[in-house]
Motif scaffolding. Structure first.
Motif, PDB file in Angstrom:
ATOM      1  N   ALA A  93       0.821  -1.201   0.000  1.00 56.77           N
ATOM      2  CA  ALA A  93       0.000   0.000   0.000  1.00 56.77           C
ATOM      3  C   ALA A  93       0.856   1.252   0.000  1.00 56.77           C
ATOM      4  O   ALA A  93       0.478   2.278  -0.563  1.00 56.77           O
ATOM      5  N   ARG A  94       2.045   1.172   0.651  1.00 54.66           N
ATOM      6  CA  ARG A  94       2.913   2.364   0.691  1.00 54.66           C
ATOM      7  C   ARG A  94       3.309   2.797  -0.724  1.00 54.66           C
ATOM      8  O   ARG A  94       3.352   3.980  -1.027  1.00 54.66           O
ATOM      9  N   LYS A  95       3.587   1.823  -1.590  1.00 50.16           N
ATOM     10  CA  LYS A  95       3.967   2.159  -2.957  1.00 50.16           C
ATOM     11  C   LYS A  95       2.737   2.474  -3.817  1.00 50.16           C
ATOM     12  O   LYS A  95       2.747   3.410  -4.617  1.00 50.16           O
ATOM     13  N   MET A  96       1.688   1.664  -3.647  1.00 49.52           N
ATOM     14  CA  MET A  96       0.506   1.827  -4.499  1.00 49.52           C
ATOM     15  C   MET A  96      -0.196   3.165  -4.227  1.00 49.52           C
ATOM     16  O   MET A  96      -0.740   3.786  -5.127  1.00 49.52           O
ATOM     17  N   TRP A  97      -0.191   3.601  -2.966  1.00 49.97           N
ATOM     18  CA  TRP A  97      -0.845   4.874  -2.600  1.00 49.97           C
ATOM     19  C   TRP A  97       0.185   5.927  -2.193  1.00 49.97           C
ATOM     20  O   TRP A  97      -0.036   6.719  -1.290  1.00 49.97           O
ATOM     21  N   SER A  98       1.301   5.944  -2.922  1.00 47.40           N
ATOM     22  CA  SER A  98       2.376   6.865  -2.558  1.00 47.40           C
ATOM     23  C   SER A  98       1.933   8.326  -2.614  1.00 47.40           C
ATOM     24  O   SER A  98       2.421   9.162  -1.841  1.00 47.40           O
ATOM     25  N   GLU A  99       0.975   8.648  -3.532  1.00 47.31           N
ATOM     26  CA  GLU A  99       0.572  10.050  -3.692  1.00 47.31           C
ATOM     27  C   GLU A  99      -0.176  10.583  -2.475  1.00 47.31           C
ATOM     28  O   GLU A  99      -0.258  11.812  -2.278  1.00 47.31           O
ATOM     29  N   ASP A 103      -0.693  11.882   3.634  1.00 47.49           N
ATOM     30  CA  ASP A 103      -1.936  12.184   4.350  1.00 47.49           C
ATOM     31  C   ASP A 103      -2.328  11.072   5.313  1.00 47.49           C
ATOM     32  O   ASP A 103      -2.879  11.341   6.393  1.00 47.49           O
ATOM     33  N   ILE A 104      -2.052   9.790   4.927  1.00 50.25           N
ATOM     34  CA  ILE A 104      -2.553   8.684   5.749  1.00 50.25           C
ATOM     35  C   ILE A 104      -1.442   7.844   6.369  1.00 50.25           C
ATOM     36  O   ILE A 104      -1.705   6.991   7.221  1.00 50.25           O
ATOM     37  N   GLY A 105      -0.206   8.065   5.927  1.00 44.47           N
ATOM     38  CA  GLY A 105       0.887   7.198   6.389  1.00 44.47           C
ATOM     39  C   GLY A 105       1.040   7.187   7.895  1.00 44.47           C
ATOM     40  O   GLY A 105       1.208   6.118   8.511  1.00 44.47           O
ATOM     41  N   ASN A 106       1.029   8.326   8.543  1.00 44.00           N
ATOM     42  CA  ASN A 106       1.201   8.393   9.999  1.00 44.00           C
ATOM     43  C   ASN A 106       0.089   7.665  10.726  1.00 44.00           C
ATOM     44  O   ASN A 106       0.322   7.034  11.769  1.00 44.00           O
ATOM     45  N   VAL A 107      -1.121   7.756  10.175  1.00 45.10           N
ATOM     46  CA  VAL A 107      -2.253   7.062  10.796  1.00 45.10           C
ATOM     47  C   VAL A 107      -2.029   5.554  10.740  1.00 45.10           C
ATOM     48  O   VAL A 107      -2.222   4.828  11.726  1.00 45.10           O
ATOM     49  N   VAL A 108      -1.609   5.063   9.572  1.00 44.30           N
ATOM     50  CA  VAL A 108      -1.384   3.624   9.407  1.00 44.30           C
ATOM     51  C   VAL A 108      -0.266   3.137  10.327  1.00 44.30           C
ATOM     52  O   VAL A 108      -0.384   2.087  10.992  1.00 44.30           O
ATOM     53  N   GLU A 109       0.823   3.894  10.370  1.00 46.84           N
ATOM     54  CA  GLU A 109       1.951   3.489  11.219  1.00 46.84           C
ATOM     55  C   GLU A 109       1.542   3.452  12.680  1.00 46.84           C
ATOM     56  O   GLU A 109       1.986   2.577  13.442  1.00 46.84           O
ATOM     57  N   ASP A 110       0.693   4.374  13.083  1.00 46.59           N
ATOM     58  CA  ASP A 110       0.234   4.399  14.484  1.00 46.59           C
ATOM     59  C   ASP A 110      -0.609   3.175  14.800  1.00 46.59           C
ATOM     60  O   ASP A 110      -0.524   2.605  15.899  1.00 46.59           O
ATOM     61  N   ILE A 111      -1.416   2.759  13.834  1.00 46.01           N
ATOM     62  CA  ILE A 111      -2.242   1.563  14.060  1.00 46.01           C
ATOM     63  C   ILE A 111      -1.351   0.333  14.206  1.00 46.01           C
ATOM     64  O   ILE A 111      -1.560  -0.510  15.095  1.00 46.01           O
TER      65      ILE A 111
END
Length: 705
Positions: A93-99, A103-111
């Motif tokens: 997902a990090r590569k597929m939704w790189s754009e 916006d969402i990376g920090n949220v995912v990492e926190d989860i």
């Protein structure tokens, strides 16, 4: 992505991958052996359960497994992927939704780290799923996914795209704001610039806008509103639409009245720069402004298209509603301007009207309008009466039944008309009686409900007073005329005896004169002069007697008279003269030529007209007299035409005057036509005359039926 095409492998897939539509089929066909997760048979039970759940759900879902965030999703999620499908399956997902990872990376990492949860409503995300950075909005929840050991090993998401809802709300708000803001504007400039400013608040959909309205019968477009990109400041104040090429966008707009999109990225030959003189964003649309309810172009709006949005049905629908709202606002202003002009025009007419006009509102008859003429009638100034009930503005009329007249019109809807109504008004510090002709007419609204009274009044005081004065003078004149008639009648009788005495004395004098003296030339000349004078005096007395008889006689001898018999009788009187002059008389009377008239008067009329035609015949030709009649619903018309001497039409008044003659070579007193005219007019008729010198005359006598 690795896929295996062997049917054997698909049929031997684990049970948790069965069904699931397109994504179920893709997962079964995927070459998992070459993927870091390995064969699905060896996947943790928790992952299998998650995948089985999402494949059998109609709600958009996905699972990102392990800290690598390998992607699993169902068919309902495919629209969110766009052109990222099908390679998104099993990808990071990090590569597929790189754009959007910022916006969402920090949220995912926190989860992943803390097992926390996250919920977002209408979150803006710029997705690269259709070949451009797209404006999208999402409502979703992120929650941790646990492995078989109970540790966080991924992210689960249930999501729905709300882009169309957010855009729809935003666009509806824009339309509502335009409607509300332009409802009270008074000018076209205000309407267009207000609409432009509101559109600028929604710069996502309307990056810039220019509103041009047609003028000069459509050969020119003038800029009335602009907003957006700073470049619009350079937009030309007017565009000449005359002599444009048929393929020019503005020519096409005028003819087809349909929107035109200009896509600069498509390298089209026509650009906005060629129209306005400077560059604009990649996509621009020209929208025709059509008068509501009519196929009539009143202008056009040039606006940018958001490059982060597809120009789909929703976007074009928004433009359609937007331009309709602008057209409605412009038309409303047009209507209001026309109404204001019409109101000003009517007010000007009211102010300049040669009659008094007032408009009274409601049951209290409040004076809404009072033009100068009605104020002059009232003896008040406009500023002293406007806005007041009429009985308060004119308290002196409260006891003169004016209120009752107004109530009668207001409550029955029937107009009231008054002629020469006396009204007492306080004018110039004193109570004056004025005479008015006026109309009270009910004033109705668009539903036919009576809302007031329209009053139109004319001050006829001077006319009434003048008429009364004339009536008084007429009474005096009638009395004087009666006295004169009596005098003429008496004088004509009283003078007969003296003239007879003079005639007798002259005869006595002749008897006493010596023979030689009597027959001397001088005495004979004097005697002839005396005799002629006596005869003229006797004829004048006879004429006066005849006039007096006509003045005094009434209608006591009215009988049924046959005109044919009267004409034949008169012809017998002139038999010798007719023969002597070689006259020819044609008689052509209508079959119903009978009258209720005085027998002696009708004979006098015919006698005088035939006599004149014979006496004033031309020496150059034999007399030709035509006597005829015709009937109309109101008159029997007797016509006597001749080919005699005739006279100048300017002398017509003299012809009918007493003792007036235009030809002196024949004997006469000049009273015959006067008598004819008086007889006819006394009976309610009239006489007309056409004549031309040297050609003859035509008399027409109109007898009232």
């Amino acid at each position: 992505m690795a896929l295996s095409g062997t049917e054997n492998k698909v049929s031997n897939s684990p049970a948790f991958l069965q069904d699931g539509g397109e994504m179920g089929a893709l997962m079964r066909a995927y070459d998992w052996d070459s993927h870091p997760l390995g064969n699905p048979e060896n996947w943790p039970q928790s992952l299998k359960i998650q995948i089985r759940t999402l494949l059998n759900s109609a709600f958009p879902m996905f699972v990102w497994w392990t800290d690598k965030l390998y992607m699993f999703h169902n068919d309902a999620y495919l629209p969110a992927l766009g052109n990222k499908h099908p390679q998104a399956l099993g990808a990071s997902a990090r590569k597929m939704w790189s754009e959007i990872w910022g916006d969402i990376g920090n949220v995912v990492e926190d989860i992943l780290k803390n097992g926390s949860q996250f919920y977002a409503k209408d979150l803006y995300l710029a997705l690269e799923r259709k070949g451009f950075s797209e404006e999208t909005y999402w409502t979703f929840s992120y929650s941790p996914v646990f492995d078989d050991a109970g540790k966080v090993n991924g992210v689960f998401c249930a999501c729905t795209e709300v882009t169309s809802t957010v855009l729809g709300q935003r666009r509806m708000r824009t339309l509502k704001d335009i409607s509300e803001a332009t409802a009270l504007v008074q000018t076209l400039e205000q309407a267009c610039q207000t609409a432009s400013d509101i559109l600028n608040h929604n710069s996502q959909d309307i990056p810039f806008n220019l509103i041009y309205l047609l003028e000069n019968q459509g050969i020119e477009a003038r800029l009335f509103g602009k907003a957006g990109d700073g470049k619009v400041d350079h937009a030309p104040a007017s565009l000449n639409l005359n002599n444009l090429d048929a393929n020019h966008p503005l020519s096409v707009i005028k003819l087809a009245k349909q929107p035109i999109i200009i896509d600069h990225a498509a390298n089209e030959q026509v650009s906005i720069k060629s129209i306005l003189g400077f560059d604009f964003p990649e996509k621009v649309i020209i929208l025709p402004i059509i008068r509501p309810g009519q196929d009539y172009l009143i202008g056009f709006c040039i606006t940018g298209i958001n490059s982060a949005l597809e120009y789909d049905c929703d976007y074009s629908g928004f433009h359609h509603l937007m331009i309709m709202q602008i057209a409605t606002s412009i038309t409303s202003v047009h209507v209001r301007e026309e109404a204001v002009k019409q109101q000003a025009y009517l007010k000007e007419i009211f102010q300049q009207a040669p009659v008094g006009i007032t408009i009274l509102r409601g049951q209290d008859y409040v004076i809404d309008l009072a033009n100068p003429n009605i104020c002059e009638i009232w003896g008040r100034k406009q500023e002293d009466v406007l806005g007041l009930p009429v009985l308060e503005a004119l308290p002196e009329v409260s006891e003169q039944s004016i209120k009752e007249l107004l109530d009668g019109v207001f409550y029955t809807g029937k107009p009231f008309v008054a002629d020469e109504l006396p009204v007492n008004l306080m004018r110039n510090g004193s109570l004056e009686t004025v005479y008015l002709n006026f109309v009270y007419h009910p004033k109705k609204d668009s539903h036919g409900v009576i809302t007031g009274i329209i009053a139109v009044a004319i001050d006829i005081t001077e006319q009434v007073e003048a008429r009364k004065k004339i009536e008084g003078m007429n009474k005096q004149l009638l009395a004087i005329n009666a006295d004169l008639d009596n005098f003429v009648y008496s004088a004509s009788h009283d003078l007969k005896a003296p003239i007879s005495n003079i005639e007798g004395l002259m005869h006595a004098l002749v008897e006493f004169l010596p023979h030689e003296t009597l027959h001397s030339e001088g005495v004979q000349h004097v005697l002839r002069l005396i005799e002629n004078s006596i005869n003229r005096f006797k004829r004048a007395i006879a004429d006066l007697t005849e006039v007096a008889k006509i003045q005094r006689e009434g209608d006591e001898d009215i009988v049924r008279v046959n005109l044919s018999e009267v004409v034949e009788d008169v012809k017998l009187d002139f038999e010798n003269l007719i023969r002597e002059k070689g006259a020819h008389i044609d008689v052509s009377l209508a079959p119903d030529s009978e009258l209720e008239f005085s027998a002696k008067n009708i004979r006098s009329i015919v006698y005088n007209l035939v006599s004149n035609a014979l006496k004033y015949s031309s020496p150059a030709r034999n007399p030709h007299i035509i006597i005829s009649t015709e009937t109309t619903p109101d008159y029997t018309i007797l016509t006597v035409a001749d080919n005699g001497l005739g006279f100048n039409p300017a002398d017509e008044i003299k012809i009918f005057s007493m003792f007036k003659r235009l030809h002196d070579h024949v004997e006469g007193s000049g009273i015959g036509l006067y008598i004819v005219k008086r007889i006819v007019e006394n009976a309610g008729g009239h006489i007309e005359l056409d004549s031309e010198p040297g050609k003859g005359s035509t008399f027409r006598v109109y007898f009232k039926r």
